[in-house]
Enzyme design. Structure first.
Site, PDB file in Angstrom:
ATOM      1  N   GLN A 172       0.878  -1.163   0.000  1.00  0.00           N
ATOM      2  CA  GLN A 172       0.000   0.000   0.000  1.00  0.00           C
ATOM      3  C   GLN A 172       0.916   1.213   0.000  1.00  0.00           C
ATOM      4  O   GLN A 172       1.917   1.221   0.712  1.00  0.00           O
ATOM      5  CB  GLN A 172      -0.863  -0.009   1.262  1.00  0.00           C
ATOM      6  CG  GLN A 172      -2.063   0.879   1.213  1.00  0.00           C
ATOM      7  CD  GLN A 172      -3.316   0.200   0.683  1.00  0.00           C
ATOM      8  OE1 GLN A 172      -3.816  -0.723   1.297  1.00  0.00           O
ATOM      9  NE2 GLN A 172      -3.820   0.637  -0.458  1.00  0.00           N
TER      10      GLN A 172
ATOM     11  N   SER B 287       1.152  -0.295   6.957  1.00  0.00           N
ATOM     12  CA  SER B 287      -0.116  -0.909   6.561  1.00  0.00           C
ATOM     13  C   SER B 287       0.045  -2.420   6.595  1.00  0.00           C
ATOM     14  O   SER B 287       1.117  -2.941   6.274  1.00  0.00           O
ATOM     15  CB  SER B 287      -0.483  -0.473   5.143  1.00  0.00           C
ATOM     16  OG  SER B 287      -1.567  -1.232   4.670  1.00  0.00           O
ATOM     17  N   THR B 288      -1.047  -3.128   6.945  1.00  0.00           N
ATOM     18  CA  THR B 288      -1.011  -4.590   6.876  1.00  0.00           C
ATOM     19  C   THR B 288      -1.764  -5.055   5.635  1.00  0.00           C
ATOM     20  O   THR B 288      -2.460  -6.050   5.648  1.00  0.00           O
ATOM     21  CB  THR B 288      -1.526  -5.190   8.202  1.00  0.00           C
ATOM     22  OG1 THR B 288      -0.704  -4.701   9.265  1.00  0.00           O
ATOM     23  CG2 THR B 288      -1.454  -6.702   8.246  1.00  0.00           C
ATOM     24  N   HIS B 289      -1.665  -4.288   4.560  1.00  0.00           N
ATOM     25  CA  HIS B 289      -2.314  -4.652   3.312  1.00  0.00           C
ATOM     26  C   HIS B 289      -1.299  -5.177   2.307  1.00  0.00           C
ATOM     27  O   HIS B 289      -1.013  -4.534   1.304  1.00  0.00           O
ATOM     28  CB  HIS B 289      -3.066  -3.442   2.738  1.00  0.00           C
ATOM     29  CG  HIS B 289      -4.032  -2.825   3.714  1.00  0.00           C
ATOM     30  ND1 HIS B 289      -4.544  -1.567   3.576  1.00  0.00           N
ATOM     31  CD2 HIS B 289      -4.585  -3.326   4.849  1.00  0.00           C
ATOM     32  CE1 HIS B 289      -5.371  -1.303   4.586  1.00  0.00           C
ATOM     33  NE2 HIS B 289      -5.402  -2.354   5.380  1.00  0.00           N
ATOM     34  N   ASN B 290      -0.750  -6.335   2.597  1.00  0.00           N
ATOM     35  CA  ASN B 290       0.161  -6.990   1.658  1.00  0.00           C
ATOM     36  C   ASN B 290      -0.690  -7.804   0.686  1.00  0.00           C
ATOM     37  O   ASN B 290      -1.665  -8.426   1.105  1.00  0.00           O
ATOM     38  CB  ASN B 290       1.120  -7.930   2.398  1.00  0.00           C
ATOM     39  CG  ASN B 290       1.742  -7.276   3.619  1.00  0.00           C
ATOM     40  OD1 ASN B 290       1.105  -7.156   4.645  1.00  0.00           O
ATOM     41  ND2 ASN B 290       2.975  -6.849   3.521  1.00  0.00           N
TER      42      ASN B 290
END
Lengths: 573, 258
Positions: free
Chosen positions: A334, A501-504
């Site tokens: 992200q 962000s933890t949106h991998n």
């Protein structure tokens, strides 16, 4: 010597959102499901003392134990990857519900543009708009095809949001099941400022319930209390949609779900064409088991979906040099960083109150909602003001130039503790030939198996995006009546230390061609028809949004695929 | 509160929790959830900050002696050094107490003795290589080792520069020493001075603002200075209000009912 267990219809690897949806749908249809979760059991009563910033936010109570397993990281292929020894950039979930327990609940359907990003970019701007090395990819499914599954997820979770949508997002065949969340004074300032500028703000769709709600499965949950402890915390009210209070109990009530915790899957057992089941280790005892199944569903996080395929030698590993293979390809993240903080002198706000998905957003500069002809980047970001509940250890805002410690720091951080509002952009991330996941040659987990290795950095595309979006956040913040604003418009090398962000996403991407994707539009593997690989690892790129809505919709799509496969067999594409 | 309603959750701890939360209990508890917490829409939910001990049975009243204020990891000398350094990072002033009065050095001591101080949940397997800054912490030191070595280094550097231990220096000279560490001008016994300083700074802020259960933020003094109300169960009825809503803070201790 591994113990061989009795065969089941479906074995699910990882019991978070994806595993929960699939277990619920399959057991409701009468199939037996074994759910394997490597972490511990969780219930709402675990959170009665959850308002503890140190334990949950700073010591990562709900996250994966990195001493057992982590990832390694390098910015490019020229340097040696090193392990992420402690948490920073992103947080890996663990235990029943996975990362679905500690999310904020911010809910956005990806845009119609996202699913056909390559086609639509070429249509509007020509092929030359896509820079060399950017592996832009159509997902093999359209927004319209996925729409009914979004609806299903929204009804299950009870998403709270505005009844009408803006022209900037995909059409909804059914409005959100519950009314939007409350509006705080800070949100009002943001909305008024954005409207004055001609933009189209709306209330952030929320998986934290605005009212008490009963879903189609008969699950009842309570309304959010705005206590300010969502991200990194579990919800003691069950107000935040989480697999443990929605889909998992539904599966359990059928009597068809055999849920096993501390079960760490190490391998998909297969003969090169089909899987026969999975091998797992019961972590406390070290005992090994084989669980045979008709269908194997990989439902773990991005990194473990990719890693398990690679360790099992299933699918063709991606090779960035030859551009062959697919497993590990199109890793994305992200692109955050564009933001403006508004400092007030004569006004205070109760910013410690909030909910994970409380806020207002706009998509005027997201996707392809604006003309990119003269811009040096593709896609964009959503711009938001959120009031998630600011906590005192994490949040000590000071104007630029304030020392980091000492008397001046103390004075400024206390003065501004309740006087700063921030407008931020959550940017999309495009895939590149040289951004990928593979197995690390050096570092191992506690079972002696290679860790996953991540090769990634921010590109010029990302820096241009941040510069452009930051100016928009400043434009809005400047209209919010603050004494002064401070903009951040710089993005440098990707750094694994600060939380971002933890949106991998990516690594097992979906598509319509077996040559450049791992799974088809039902998330069924091209190379093994009874293996379904689900989650954000199937994303071709990451949008300017939180990923859970799209993960959720694709989970319902995959559940339908597994059902079809159990009935008829064969490739569903 | 509508505690007399039928179908209360049967679990005793759940019942107490709901009582504390100041929310009414409705009819249905579904899917293992604390379901039917209706407080949101009912009169009963209005008590956003319930009395600390709703059960009437309060934990023992605080005495003048705080038995938690003793050392788990530091020796007395290290403790005094840490206390003096934390006080410079977050000093007492007109706004209220500093790190010393808030018990921050006890907080740091207790943290160093904990799983955190021993990096129990960090990946500490070899090989160790320095790497690039953007690849994060790659040192072999555990936090408690880095802390002990860093505090020794503070004293050694103070002796060299100002002929006295750190805790005995003037505030101005203490600041000069801390600045030298912060900016990595100090090279002693292989101690990464900047890394040590950043850890000490982060622990000090944590000790000021973490729940008092960890030994710092004594009497919620850190929270009071910035009008942070701590552990509240609901802001449902006040979140739309203009301005700063001031509430008497509550800690997790207040949450523990007998």
């Amino acid at each position: 010597m591994a113990t061989k267990l009795p065969k089941t219809d479906v074995v699910v690897v990882g019991m978070g959102w994806v595993g929960g949806v699939i277990a619920a749908e399959l057991t409701k249809a009468g199939h037996s499901v074994v759910g394997l979760e490597r972490g511990k059991m969780r219930t709402t009563s675990d959170y009665y003392h959850v308002h503890d910033e140190l334990r949950y936010a700073n010591r990562y109570e709900l996250m994966q134990d990195l001493s057992k397993e982590t990832v390694t990281y390098r910015n490019n292929e020229k340097i040696a990857a090193l392990p992420m020894r402690s948490y920073g950039s992103f947080l890996l979930g663990d235990g029943l519900g996975g990362a679905g327990v500690h999310w904020n609940g911010q809910y956005f359907r990806f845009l119609p543009y996202d699913f056909q990003i390559r086609t639509k970019t070429v249509e509007r701007y020509g092929k030359s708009k896509i820079p060399d090395g950017m592996t832009l990819h159509d997902w093999g499914i359209t927004y319209d095809e996925l729409e009914p599954y979004f609806v299903k997820w929204e009804q299950m979770a009870g998403i709270s949001g505005d009844p009408t949508t803006t022209e900037h997002v995909g059409k909804m065949s059914k409005p959100f099941p519950t009314a939007p969340m409350k509006e705080t004074p800070g949100m009002k300032l943001f909305v008024e400022a954005a409207k004055k500028l001609g933009y189209h703000p709306y209330r952030m769709p929320s998986a934290n319930l605005s009212v008490n709600y009963k879903n189609p499965d008969g699950i009842e949950r309570a309304a959010c209390q705005y206590c300010g402890f969502c991200e990194r915390f579990g919800c003691e009210y069950g107000a935040k949609a989480d697999p443990c209070v929605t889909v998992i109990p539904v599966a359990q009530n059928t009597g068809k779900l055999d849920l096993r915790t501390y079960a760490n899957v190490t391998e998909i057992v297969h003969d090169g064409k089909k899987a026969s089941g999975v091998r797992y280790v019961h972590m406390p005892t070290g005992e090994e088991y084989i669980q045979p199944a008709e269908v194997v569903v990989m439902a773990s996080y991005v990194f473990n979906n990719v890693r398990t395929l690679l360790l099992s030698k299933l699918g063709k590993p991606y090779d960035p040099k030859t551009q062959s293979g697919v497993v590990g390809k199109n890793y994305c993240y992200q692109v955050n960083g564009a933001s403006t903080a508004a400092f007030y002198e004569d006004k205070e706000f109760s910013t410690f109150m909030g909910a994970g998905a409380l806020g207002a957003v706009l998509d005027d500069f997201n996707g392809d909602n604006f003309d990119h002809t003269d811009l040096k980047f593709l896609h964009g970001a959503n711009i938001s003001f959120t009031q998630t509940g600011l906590r005192p250890i994490e949040y000590n805002p000071t104007p630029a130039g304030t020392p980091a410690w000492g008397a001046a720091f103390k004075q400024a951080s206390i003065k501004y503790a309740n006087r700063v509002l921030k407008v931020s952009a959550q940017g999309s991330c495009m895939p590149w030939r040289h951004h990928y996941l593979d197995l690390d040659p050096t570092y191992k987990d506690s079972l002696g198996r290679p860790l996953v290795r991540m090769t990634f950095d921010f590109e010029d595309q990302d820096k241009e995006l941040v510069k452009f979006l930051a100016a928009k956040t400043k434009e809005i913040a400047d209209q919010m009546g603050a004494a002064k604003t401070e903009m951040n418009d710089k993005l440098s090398t990707y750094n694994i230390v600060p939380y971002q962000s933890t949106h991998n996403t990516g690594g097992t991407i979906m598509g319509s061609d077996p040559g450049d994707s791992v799974v088809n539009s039902y998330l069924q593997m091209w190379d093994a028809e009874n293996v379904f690989v689900c989650g954000a690892s199937v994303f071709g790129h990451n949008s300017g949004y939180n990923p859970t809505a799209t993960v959720g919709a694709l989970s319902y799509r995959a559940a339908e695929g597994v059902l079809k496969y159990l009935q008829k067999g064969g490739s569903l594409a | 509160m509508a505690n007399g309603k039928p179908n209360e959750p049967q679990d005793e701890s759940k019942r107490r929790f709901l009582k504390y939360a100041g929310t009414a209990v409705g009819g249905l508890v579904v899917g293992g959830v604390v379901g039917g917490l209706i407080g949101a829409n009912s009169k009963a939910g209005n008590e956003a900050s319930p009395a600390p001990s709703p059960s009437g049975s309060t934990p023992a009243a605080p005495s003048d002696r705080d038995f938690n204020q003793a050392l788990m990891y530091f020796n007395q000398d290290q403790f005094q050094t840490a206390e003096a350094a934390a006080e410079r990072i977050f000093p007492a002033d007109d706004l209220g107490p500093g790190a010393k009065e808030l018990g921050v050095a006890f907080f740091i001591d207790h943290q160093m003795a904990s799983a955190y101080g021993m990096n129990a949940r960090d990946y500490m397997s070899p090989p160790f290589h320095p790497g690039e800054a953007y690849q994060g912490y790659q040192l072999t030191f555990k936090r408690q080792e880095l802390m002990a070595l860093g505090l020794d280094a503070l004293n050694e550097y103070s002796q060299d520069k100002f002929k006295s231990k750190f805790a005995k220096l003037t505030p101005e000279n203490q600041d000069a020493v801390l600045t030298a560490f912060e900016t990595n001008e100090v090279h002693l016994k292989g101690v990464p001075a900047g890394t040590f300083f950043n850890m000490l700074r982060a622990l000090t802020i944590e000790g000021v603002y973490a729940d008092p259960l960890y030994g710092g933020n004594k009497n919620m003094g850190g929270w009071k200075m910035r009008s942070y109300p701590g552990n509240q169960m609901s802001y449902f009825d006040v979140i739309e209000k203009e301005g700063l809503v001031k509430l008497e803070p509550l800690s997790l201790h207040d949450h523990l009912t007998s």
